[in-house]
Motif scaffolding. Structure first.
Motif, PDB file in Angstrom:
ATOM      1  N   LYS A 281       0.821  -1.210   0.000  1.00 22.68           N
ATOM      2  CA  LYS A 281       0.000   0.000   0.000  1.00 22.68           C
ATOM      3  C   LYS A 281       0.853   1.257   0.000  1.00 22.68           C
ATOM      4  CE  LYS A 281      -3.954  -2.201   2.224  1.00 22.68           C
ATOM      5  NZ  LYS A 281      -4.879  -2.228   3.390  1.00 22.68           N
ATOM      6  N   GLY A 282       2.114   1.120   0.403  1.00 24.36           N
ATOM      7  CA  GLY A 282       2.997   2.280   0.437  1.00 24.36           C
ATOM      8  C   GLY A 282       3.527   2.701  -0.921  1.00 24.36           C
ATOM      9  N   CYS A 283       3.443   1.825  -1.919  1.00 22.34           N
ATOM     10  CA  CYS A 283       3.978   2.138  -3.252  1.00 22.34           C
ATOM     11  C   CYS A 283       3.217   3.304  -3.880  1.00 22.34           C
ATOM     12  CB  CYS A 283       3.864   0.901  -4.150  1.00 22.34           C
ATOM     13  SG  CYS A 283       4.345   1.209  -5.865  1.00 22.34           S
ATOM     14  N   GLN A 284       3.958   4.314  -4.320  1.00 23.15           N
ATOM     15  CA  GLN A 284       3.359   5.485  -4.977  1.00 23.15           C
ATOM     16  C   GLN A 284       3.203   5.194  -6.475  1.00 23.15           C
ATOM     17  OE1 GLN A 284       2.297   8.153  -3.304  1.00 23.15           O
ATOM     18  NE2 GLN A 284       3.055   7.412  -1.337  1.00 23.15           N
ATOM     19  N   ALA A 285       2.335   4.223  -6.782  1.00 22.20           N
ATOM     20  CA  ALA A 285       2.216   3.726  -8.150  1.00 22.20           C
ATOM     21  C   ALA A 285       1.723   4.801  -9.120  1.00 22.20           C
ATOM     22  CB  ALA A 285       1.284   2.525  -8.188  1.00 22.20           C
TER      23      ALA A 285
END
Length: 259
Positions: free
Chosen positions: A6-10
């Protein structure tokens, strides 16, 4: 990148990949987060879009070399193979346009905690995930107050003496490894701390991450290496656009310039 968390700044990452292209692209480890995916599946459409964008670059002629890290270490079983045009490699010597040679490696091989106390590395990863969770709520409040993004974990890294010492030792180890293999510098990741500096006559470059800093190392066609902070690029564009719009607005009737 830590796809699968959820932390990935996709969203920002996808915009960056659309904005910037390259002849050679190095994915310097922890691209897919196998540690988190083992504990619970999380793979939204945006993460799939990032993968598809990278594969599209391959089809258009880019070369992609994937250097696995500790979070995607399962791919180290496939070193030397190619999937969908993406080559899996333990490390690589990249020769820049100015002739300088850089060792490209994730860097976890030089982290004694990861190598000899993996349970402690898992514990640290859990603490980092919790810090990101706290950070999300904190920055939601900061946005409402009109304040800029602030990173709790980055602050802790720079304030906690042991963390600062670890980063310093890690950088020294990587520079020494670059010297050992006859390179002029090293490009690595692992510690989520973007950097560009000289260490004992060698260039040390760290990509940072796409969890908090949203940074990458880019090489210009003259061989110049740059740490590119993508949020700063976007803010500069917005400021330039606002200035252009303001300049294009007609002067109100009756106004004169005075000095």
């Amino acid at each position: 990148m830590h796809l699968g968390t959820k932390g990935c700044q996709a969203g920002l990452l996808l915009n960056f990949l659309k904005d910037y292209d390259a002849d050679e692209i190095y994915l310097v480890g922890d691209i897919v987060d196998g540690w988190q995916l083992r504990s619970g599946w999380y793979w939204p459409q945006a993460h799939n879009d990032v993968v598809q964008n990278l594969l599209r670059k391959v089809r258009k002629g880019s070369t992609i070399i994937y250097v696995p890290g500790n979070h995607d270490e399962f791919l180290r079983d496939y070193i030397g193979t190619t999937f969908g045009g993406v080559e899996i490699a333990e490390s690589r010597i990249h020769e820049a346009a100015d002739g300088r040679r850089y060792l490209v490696i994730h860097g976890d091989q030089f982290d004694m905690v990861v190598r000899h106390a993996k349970w402690l590395a898992y514990l640290g990863d859990g603490a980092y995930t919790f810090a990101l969770f706290v950070n999300t709520g904190l920055n939601r409040v900061r946005r409402r107050l009109g304040l800029a993004y602030w990173s709790l974990s980055a602050w802790a890294k720079l304030k906690v003496k042991n963390a600062v010492n670890f980063i310093g030792k890690f950088e020294e180890f990587l520079a020494a490894e670059a010297r050992r293999v006859g390179a002029d510098g090293v490009i690595c990741g692992h510690i989520h701390h973007a950097a560009s500096r000289e260490i004992d006559g060698l260039r040390y470059l760290n990509t940072g991450d796409w969890v908090e800093s949203c940074t990458a190392i880019v090489e210009h066609y003259d061989g110049t290496m740059e740490v590119l902070h993508y949020p700063s690029v976007l803010r500069a564009r917005e400021a330039a656009l606002a200035a252009a719009v303001q300049a294009a607005e007609p002067e109100p009737a009756g106004r004169r310039a005075v000095a």
